[in-house]
Design a protein around this motif. Structure first.
Motif, PDB file in Angstrom:
ATOM      1  N   LEU A 374       0.852  -1.184   0.000  1.00 44.98           N
ATOM      2  CA  LEU A 374       0.000   0.000   0.000  1.00 44.98           C
ATOM      3  C   LEU A 374       0.887   1.232   0.000  1.00 44.98           C
ATOM      4  CD1 LEU A 374      -2.489  -1.091   2.827  1.00 44.98           C
ATOM      5  CD2 LEU A 374      -2.485  -1.764   0.417  1.00 44.98           C
ATOM      6  N   ALA A 375       0.765   2.057  -1.027  1.00 46.27           N
ATOM      7  CA  ALA A 375       1.569   3.269  -1.147  1.00 46.27           C
ATOM      8  C   ALA A 375       0.695   4.471  -0.849  1.00 46.27           C
ATOM      9  CB  ALA A 375       2.166   3.370  -2.546  1.00 46.27           C
ATOM     10  N   SER A 376       0.906   5.070   0.325  1.00 44.81           N
ATOM     11  CA  SER A 376       0.124   6.237   0.737  1.00 44.81           C
ATOM     12  C   SER A 376       0.932   7.496   0.506  1.00 44.81           C
ATOM     13  CB  SER A 376      -0.264   6.131   2.218  1.00 44.81           C
ATOM     14  OG  SER A 376      -1.135   5.037   2.430  1.00 44.81           O
ATOM     15  N   ALA A 377       0.351   8.460  -0.225  1.00 43.34           N
ATOM     16  CA  ALA A 377       1.086   9.669  -0.588  1.00 43.34           C
ATOM     17  C   ALA A 377       0.232  10.904  -0.349  1.00 43.34           C
ATOM     18  CB  ALA A 377       1.523   9.603  -2.050  1.00 43.34           C
ATOM     19  N   ASP A 378       0.911  12.006  -0.081  1.00 40.14           N
ATOM     20  CA  ASP A 378       0.268  13.298   0.075  1.00 40.14           C
ATOM     21  C   ASP A 378      -0.111  13.811  -1.314  1.00 40.14           C
ATOM     22  OD1 ASP A 378      -0.383  15.974   0.440  1.00 40.14           O
ATOM     23  OD2 ASP A 378       1.235  16.356   1.867  1.00 40.14           O
ATOM     24  N   PRO A 379      -1.401  14.027  -1.599  1.00 41.54           N
ATOM     25  CA  PRO A 379      -1.796  14.458  -2.948  1.00 41.54           C
ATOM     26  C   PRO A 379      -1.238  15.822  -3.328  1.00 41.54           C
ATOM     27  CG  PRO A 379      -3.651  14.615  -1.438  1.00 41.54           C
ATOM     28  CD  PRO A 379      -2.560  13.908  -0.698  1.00 41.54           C
ATOM     29  N   ASP A 380      -0.898  16.655  -2.340  1.00 36.86           N
ATOM     30  CA  ASP A 380      -0.362  17.982  -2.620  1.00 36.86           C
ATOM     31  C   ASP A 380       1.158  18.004  -2.692  1.00 36.86           C
ATOM     32  OD1 ASP A 380      -2.948  19.127  -2.619  1.00 36.86           O
ATOM     33  OD2 ASP A 380      -2.914  19.172  -0.425  1.00 36.86           O
ATOM     34  N   HIS A 381       1.810  16.997  -2.120  1.00 36.25           N
ATOM     35  CA  HIS A 381       3.274  16.890  -2.120  1.00 36.25           C
ATOM     36  C   HIS A 381       3.644  15.429  -2.351  1.00 36.25           C
ATOM     37  CE1 HIS A 381       2.391  20.494   0.327  1.00 36.25           C
ATOM     38  NE2 HIS A 381       3.470  20.993  -0.240  1.00 36.25           N
ATOM     39  N   LEU A 387       5.218   3.409   2.377  1.00 32.30           N
ATOM     40  CA  LEU A 387       4.903   2.148   1.716  1.00 32.30           C
ATOM     41  C   LEU A 387       4.671   1.104   2.794  1.00 32.30           C
ATOM     42  CD1 LEU A 387       4.675   0.750  -1.079  1.00 32.30           C
ATOM     43  CD2 LEU A 387       7.106   0.176  -0.866  1.00 32.30           C
ATOM     44  N   THR A 388       3.445   0.592   2.881  1.00 31.90           N
ATOM     45  CA  THR A 388       3.084  -0.411   3.883  1.00 31.90           C
ATOM     46  C   THR A 388       3.010  -1.773   3.203  1.00 31.90           C
ATOM     47  OG1 THR A 388       1.825   1.235   5.133  1.00 31.90           O
ATOM     48  CG2 THR A 388       1.355  -1.075   5.594  1.00 31.90           C
ATOM     49  N   LEU A 389       3.797  -2.718   3.700  1.00 31.66           N
ATOM     50  CA  LEU A 389       3.882  -4.058   3.110  1.00 31.66           C
ATOM     51  C   LEU A 389       3.232  -5.056   4.059  1.00 31.66           C
ATOM     52  CD1 LEU A 389       7.604  -3.934   1.882  1.00 31.66           C
ATOM     53  CD2 LEU A 389       5.526  -3.215   0.661  1.00 31.66           C
ATOM     54  N   LEU A 390       2.278  -5.823   3.538  1.00 27.60           N
ATOM     55  CA  LEU A 390       1.503  -6.766   4.344  1.00 27.60           C
ATOM     56  C   LEU A 390       1.658  -8.174   3.791  1.00 27.60           C
ATOM     57  CD1 LEU A 390      -1.815  -4.671   4.369  1.00 27.60           C
ATOM     58  CD2 LEU A 390      -0.032  -4.645   6.130  1.00 27.60           C
ATOM     59  N   ASN A 391       2.021  -9.119   4.641  1.00 26.27           N
ATOM     60  CA  ASN A 391       2.187 -10.512   4.227  1.00 26.27           C
ATOM     61  C   ASN A 391       1.478 -11.409   5.235  1.00 26.27           C
ATOM     62  OD1 ASN A 391       3.039 -12.988   3.227  1.00 26.27           O
ATOM     63  ND2 ASN A 391       5.085 -12.851   4.137  1.00 26.27           N
ATOM     64  N   VAL A 392       0.455 -12.147   4.785  1.00 26.03           N
ATOM     65  CA  VAL A 392      -0.226 -13.085   5.673  1.00 26.03           C
ATOM     66  C   VAL A 392       0.012 -14.529   5.239  1.00 26.03           C
ATOM     67  CG1 VAL A 392      -1.995 -11.429   6.376  1.00 26.03           C
ATOM     68  CG2 VAL A 392      -2.409 -12.879   4.379  1.00 26.03           C
ATOM     69  N   HIS A 425       3.717 -13.875   7.839  1.00 23.78           N
ATOM     70  CA  HIS A 425       2.739 -13.219   8.717  1.00 23.78           C
ATOM     71  C   HIS A 425       3.293 -11.926   9.321  1.00 23.78           C
ATOM     72  CE1 HIS A 425      -0.034 -16.608   8.418  1.00 23.78           C
ATOM     73  NE2 HIS A 425       1.031 -17.374   8.493  1.00 23.78           N
ATOM     74  N   GLY A 426       4.105 -11.228   8.519  1.00 22.53           N
ATOM     75  CA  GLY A 426       4.701  -9.985   8.984  1.00 22.53           C
ATOM     76  C   GLY A 426       4.208  -8.778   8.208  1.00 22.53           C
ATOM     77  N   TRP A 427       4.624  -7.632   8.664  1.00 28.33           N
ATOM     78  CA  TRP A 427       4.302  -6.363   8.013  1.00 28.33           C
ATOM     79  C   TRP A 427       5.422  -5.385   8.271  1.00 28.33           C
ATOM     80  CZ3 TRP A 427       4.301  -2.118  11.156  1.00 28.33           C
ATOM     81  CH2 TRP A 427       4.146  -2.373  12.529  1.00 28.33           C
ATOM     82  N   SER A 428       5.516  -4.378   7.424  1.00 32.27           N
ATOM     83  CA  SER A 428       6.489  -3.305   7.637  1.00 32.27           C
ATOM     84  C   SER A 428       6.000  -2.028   6.967  1.00 32.27           C
ATOM     85  CB  SER A 428       7.872  -3.683   7.112  1.00 32.27           C
ATOM     86  OG  SER A 428       7.840  -3.913   5.731  1.00 32.27           O
ATOM     87  N   VAL A 429       6.480  -0.907   7.463  1.00 32.98           N
ATOM     88  CA  VAL A 429       6.175   0.405   6.869  1.00 32.98           C
ATOM     89  C   VAL A 429       7.499   1.031   6.479  1.00 32.98           C
ATOM     90  CG1 VAL A 429       5.126   2.661   7.191  1.00 32.98           C
ATOM     91  CG2 VAL A 429       4.134   0.658   8.329  1.00 32.98           C
ATOM     92  N   LEU A 430       7.626   1.364   5.190  1.00 33.88           N
ATOM     93  CA  LEU A 430       8.856   1.948   4.675  1.00 33.88           C
ATOM     94  C   LEU A 430       8.660   3.425   4.395  1.00 33.88           C
ATOM     95  CD1 LEU A 430       9.851  -0.742   1.973  1.00 33.88           C
ATOM     96  CD2 LEU A 430      10.126  -0.845   4.466  1.00 33.88           C
TER      97      LEU A 430
END
Length: 433
Positions: A374-381, A387-392, A425-430
């Protein structure tokens, strides 16, 4: 939308349960119980968790669970009195906490004074909606003791405006409007047109379960509504190993963010607790990582940050398990909840260090049933992004995404040398340090 609310993180409390109040109203001869002072002792805990607001369930005089109001202008005697309310709001404000009140304006208890006059006073009867056929008064979703107000009646509008104005004047920062979905959106617009000029910084969020959230916000003039679609997609996608459901919900969520910032959550007073809902306890962090890295105004239901269990059941008293009494102070909490508490603090801290996330749009650059980026970005900048990585899956997963210059900011465990490699079954936020 009030500027402060764009960066709010709520700690949500159901006061009657939290303080161990009696299940029904006190007899008139009984003295007031000053239980709001019990809640006051938890304000520092909310601040240390990283929250900036206290979202309260019902605090007004009611017959049982708080959603059967008898007097909107009186603090429930099981919780305290006006002085207790003023003291609690002042204590919250001293700590930088906003206070959001729960407004039950779709229906009232049969003991509501105007309803008690309805059979003999046509003016009072006009406050209440008639059921189809007109033989009886309409109720809220078939609950006989909850009588539906008639929102086309001017006296009802006047009453709601007075109530909102009164408590905002006493220091509240806004209202969460219960069962807003059952109220015509035009009613809220007419009310807010009268309330906002006196309280321009107040924030109003409606409880809406499904449907066209953006249209409801536009028609009602509310600042926000509850994001039940995302709530369901988070736990359901984790339980089913189906991140396509989450990706679909996030696409819808991005569309809502074009109009408003939804009130987001993974638990509240009306649903089974997250720790009980998830089929695999290892996925609790995944749910929280999504909540705190996508757009919206997040709310944490008290106890979820301690990993409390509780299953909501469809029966009388079926909410009790998710609305328990809390100890006199945080010192009374079980040590078993500390790991979940630390996880909440870490991810709320991440959210506060990236306040632009309130309006972030989330793309899904990589997607499979059991792994999603999941790539979350500021629409104005656009340079502001996480980047949130999810593994189940039962095996480690290396995400085929571009991560040059990114470091692991938070994760479910020890970060590997490769930031794109996520353990089973891990996750990380980059992001950029």
């Amino acid at each position: 939308m009030a500027s402060w609310a764009d960066h709010a993180i709520w700690w949500h409390v159901y006061p009657l349960g939290f303080t161990g109040a009696e299940p029904a109203a006190l007899p008139p001869s009984e003295p007031v119980r000053h239980r709001l002072r019990h809640l006051e002792g938890w304000l520092d805990y909310a601040v240390e968790l990283g929250c900036s607001g206290l979202q309260l369930g019902p605090v007004f005089d009611s017959e049982t669970h708080g959603y059967d109001t008898v007097d909107h202008f009186r603090v429930d005697p099981r919780l305290g009195d006006d002085a207790d309310f003023d003291r609690m709001v002042a204590a919250a404000r001293d700590r930088g906490l906003h206070v959001l009140l729960d407004g039950v304006f779709n229906h009232v208890a049969r003991g509501f004074p105007v309803f008690r006059r309805a059979d003999s006073d046509p003016g009072a009867a006009a406050w209440f909606r008639r059921s189809p056929g007109g033989t009886d008064y309409d109720t809220f979703e078939g609950h006989h003791h909850l009588v539906a107000l008639d929102h086309s009646e001017p006296a009802v509008l006047d009453h709601v405006v007075r109530v909102m104005d009164h408590w905002l004047g006493r220091g509240a920062s806004g209202w969460r409007l219960d069962a807003a979905y059952a109220v015509p959106p035009g009613f809220w617009r007419r009310a807010l047109e009268r309330v906002r000029p006196r309280h321009p910084d107040a924030w109003f969020a409606g409880e809406v379960l499904h449907g066209d959230y953006a249209a409801y916000v536009s028609e009602s003039g509310l600042d926000s509504v509850t994001q039940y679609e995302l709530w369901k997609a988070i736990w359901s996608s984790l339980n089913d190993g189906n991140f396509y459901e989450l990706a679909w919900a996030l696409e819808r969520h991005n569309g809502f963010l074009e109009t408003f910032a939804p009130l987001t959550f993974v638990g509240n007073h009306d649903v089974t607790r997250l720790a009980s809902r998830l089929a695999d306890a290892r996925h609790l962090g995944h749910a929280l990582a999504v909540l705190f890295t996508v757009g919206g105004v997040p709310s944490v239901y008290s106890g979820d940050e301690q990993g409390f269990l509780g299953v909501k059941e469809d029966r009388a008293g079926g909410d009790d398990a998710v609305r328990p009494a809390f100890p006199a102070s945080p010192d009374g909490l079980s040590p078993a909840g500390r790991p979940v508490h630390r996880l909440h603090r870490r991810l709320i801290g991440l959210r506060r260090r990236h306040p632009w996330l309130a309006r972030a749009r989330t793309a899904v650059p990589h997607l499979s049933n059991r792994a999603a980026a999941l790539a979350s970005a500021d629409p104005d900048h656009p340079g502001r992004a996480l980047l949130t990585l999810l593994n189940v899956d039962d095996r480690p997963y290396r995400f085929p995404v571009e991560a040059a210059g990114l470091a692991v900011l938070e994760s479910s465990g020890e970060a590997p040398g490769d930031p794109c490699l996520v353990p089973a079954h891990g996750w990380s936020v980059l992001g950029i340090r």
